[in-house]
Design a protein around this motif. Sequence first.
Motif, short mmCIF file in Angstrom:
data_model
loop_
_atom_site.label_atom_id
_atom_site.label_comp_id
_atom_site.label_asym_id
_atom_site.label_seq_id
_atom_site.Cartn_x
_atom_site.Cartn_y
_atom_site.Cartn_z
N ALA A 56 0.90 -1.37 -0.08
CA ALA A 56 0.06 -0.03 0.05
C ALA A 56 0.84 1.14 0.12
N THR A 57 0.61 2.15 -0.82
CA THR A 57 1.26 3.48 -0.56
C THR A 57 0.28 4.69 -0.75
N PHE A 58 0.74 5.25 0.55
CA PHE A 58 -0.22 6.30 0.81
C PHE A 58 0.66 7.52 1.44
N LEU A 59 0.08 8.45 1.76
CA LEU A 59 0.76 9.83 2.38
C LEU A 59 0.56 9.79 3.95
N ASN A 60 1.98 9.90 4.54
CA ASN A 60 1.55 9.93 5.94
C ASN A 60 1.38 11.32 6.69
N GLU A 61 1.30 11.34 7.76
CA GLU A 61 1.02 12.78 8.33
C GLU A 61 1.77 13.96 8.01
N GLU A 62 3.33 13.73 7.64
CA GLU A 62 3.82 14.73 7.17
C GLU A 62 3.65 14.83 5.58
N ARG A 63 2.78 14.08 4.83
CA ARG A 63 2.47 14.23 3.56
C ARG A 63 3.62 13.61 2.65
N LYS A 64 4.41 12.69 3.24
CA LYS A 64 5.28 11.81 2.72
C LYS A 64 4.69 10.61 2.21
N LEU A 65 5.41 10.23 0.78
CA LEU A 65 4.78 9.07 0.34
C LEU A 65 5.43 7.71 1.00
N VAL A 66 4.44 6.79 1.66
CA VAL A 66 5.02 5.83 2.23
C VAL A 66 4.41 4.43 1.72
N THR A 67 5.33 3.58 1.78
CA THR A 67 4.85 2.24 1.13
C THR A 67 4.87 1.39 2.41
#
Length: 119
Positions: A63-74
């Motif tokens: 899953a790829t999504f934005l974390n709380e800091e709006r950085k792309l996380v997988t």
Amino acid sequence: MPHQYRIFHQYRELTNLKKTLKPAECVLQVDFSENFACKANTESQSMHFGAGRGQVSIHSAHATFLNEERKLVTKCFGTLSGDTRHGPSGIWAHLHPVLKEIRQLGIEVLHILSDGPTP
């Protein structure tokens, strides 16, 4: 050529989708790995030649999504089952725990990609 076009087009669209993700959106890529034969650490000779060796199916996802800091996380997932069928009910059984965890991340929009049939 049609196959090559599909690869290029799908890669371009996936890349664009990940670049334009909004908060609470997620791209989930899923696929079955091949079925694997189980092997014990110590086996009798009959086991070595395949007698009674069970198989398992591995379903992988990320899953790829934005974390709380709006950085792309997988975030990577893998489920294991003794049921080696890859039909709709098997896929749902593998996806159910993954979807529950994704929901806990606050995801509201889910884009699912798989290697399913294409025209």
